[in-house]
Scaffold this motif. Structure first.
Motif, PDB file in Angstrom:
ATOM      1  N   UNK A 185      85.355 -27.925  28.446  1.00 36.62           N
ATOM      2  CA  UNK A 185      84.871 -26.582  28.736  1.00 36.62           C
ATOM      3  C   UNK A 185      85.926 -25.850  29.552  1.00 36.62           C
ATOM      4  N   UNK A 186      86.280 -24.661  29.107  1.00 34.45           N
ATOM      5  CA  UNK A 186      87.199 -23.840  29.887  1.00 34.45           C
ATOM      6  C   UNK A 186      86.417 -23.264  31.071  1.00 34.45           C
ATOM      7  N   UNK A 187      86.809 -23.596  32.318  1.00 35.04           N
ATOM      8  CA  UNK A 187      86.052 -23.097  33.464  1.00 35.04           C
ATOM      9  C   UNK A 187      86.123 -21.590  33.631  1.00 35.04           C
ATOM     10  N   UNK A 188      87.043 -20.959  32.904  1.00 35.58           N
ATOM     11  CA  UNK A 188      87.190 -19.507  32.996  1.00 35.58           C
ATOM     12  C   UNK A 188      86.758 -18.812  31.706  1.00 35.58           C
ATOM     13  N   UNK A 189      85.969 -19.516  30.903  1.00 34.21           N
ATOM     14  CA  UNK A 189      85.361 -18.897  29.721  1.00 34.21           C
ATOM     15  C   UNK A 189      84.592 -17.663  30.171  1.00 34.21           C
ATOM     16  N   UNK A 190      84.862 -16.523  29.524  1.00 36.85           N
ATOM     17  CA  UNK A 190      84.164 -15.308  29.923  1.00 36.85           C
ATOM     18  C   UNK A 190      83.377 -14.717  28.758  1.00 36.85           C
ATOM     19  N   UNK A 191      82.312 -14.053  29.098  1.00 34.40           N
ATOM     20  CA  UNK A 191      81.371 -13.518  28.111  1.00 34.40           C
ATOM     21  C   UNK A 191      81.668 -12.047  27.895  1.00 34.40           C
ATOM     22  N   UNK A 192      82.244 -11.737  26.730  1.00 39.33           N
ATOM     23  CA  UNK A 192      82.576 -10.354  26.386  1.00 39.33           C
ATOM     24  C   UNK A 192      81.782  -9.829  25.207  1.00 39.33           C
ATOM     25  N   UNK A 193      81.300 -10.722  24.348  1.00 40.33           N
ATOM     26  CA  UNK A 193      80.636 -10.323  23.110  1.00 40.33           C
ATOM     27  C   UNK A 193      79.351 -11.119  22.951  1.00 40.33           C
ATOM     28  N   UNK A 194      78.475 -10.679  22.054  1.00 40.86           N
ATOM     29  CA  UNK A 194      77.279 -11.482  21.765  1.00 40.86           C
ATOM     30  C   UNK A 194      77.632 -12.895  21.301  1.00 40.86           C
TER      31      UNK A 194
END
Length: 210
Positions: A185-194
């Motif tokens: 898991x990328x700890x900096x995964x960010x939520x930009x889209x559905x």
């Protein structure tokens, strides 16, 4: 404080307009039954002497957090550097014991629990004033450690030089880069889209610590 680090103020950059999500505050998107903001705070607060939010608009929408909400002092949504400056200025006025501000975006639900410790250690080892995170091949300039002492320099760059790119400003001083693994898991995964939100739901279903 439970570590030997100087007091550090956490700064959540929560002002994203979430255009790709249909508008509103991305921090309020629910992932695994909890808002992204709740997940960010659960990871960040134990690492800091205090936390504030940077957001423009009506601060009352974050009243439930009980945290100070600080707007940009630079007008017209001048980007994340303006949010960082707002955090540095707040620290100088309200928390003079704080030497550094650690910034994180408000749309990263899986931040690492060792974020500030590793940023501070890398900066100290490198003898540089700034530090930021990297995962895999991606550098994350807004995930960083910022000395309050540089706030006047940053204000000058933003106002007098119209400089808004984080990496252009940090290059002037030197920045230590700290690497985290991007798998599983990328700890900096960010939520930009559905689609990102759906992926975050899948990841959250496998996480038991938040």
């Amino acid at each position: 404080m439970t570590t030997e680090r100087p007091p550090t103020l956490g700064l959540v950059l929560a002002g994203g307009l979430a255009r790709r999500m249909g508008g509103g505050d991305k921090t309020r998107i629910r992932i695994g039954g909890k808002t992204i903001l709740a997940r960010v705070l659960a990871r960040l607060q134990p690492q800091c002497s205090g936390v504030i939010l940077n957001a423009n608009g009506d601060p009352a929408r974050f009243a439930d957090t009980g945290l100070p909400v600080v707007a940009d002092s630079i007008p017209d949504f001048a980007g994340p550097l303006a949010g960082i400056l707002a955090g540095l200025d707040w620290a100088a006025t309200h928390a003079p014991e704080v030497a550094d501000v650690a910034s994180v975006p408000g749309d990263c639900p899986f931040l690492p629990a060792d974020l500030i410790a590793r940023l501070a250690a890398a900066r100290r080892t490198a003898g540089l004033p700034l530090a930021c995170a990297r995962s895999g091949e991606w550098r994350h300039p807004v995930v960083g450690l910022w000395p309050v002492a540089l706030r006047d320099d940053l204000r000058t760059a933003l106002i007098d030089e119209s400089l808004h790119k984080i990496e252009a400003w940090t290059a002037r001083y030197g920045v230590a880069i700290v690497d985290w693994k991007s798998t599983p898991v990328d700890p900096f995964f960010n939520v930009n889209t559905p689609e990102d939100a759906a992926e975050a739901e899948r990841i959250a279903a496998q996480q038991c610590d938040i």
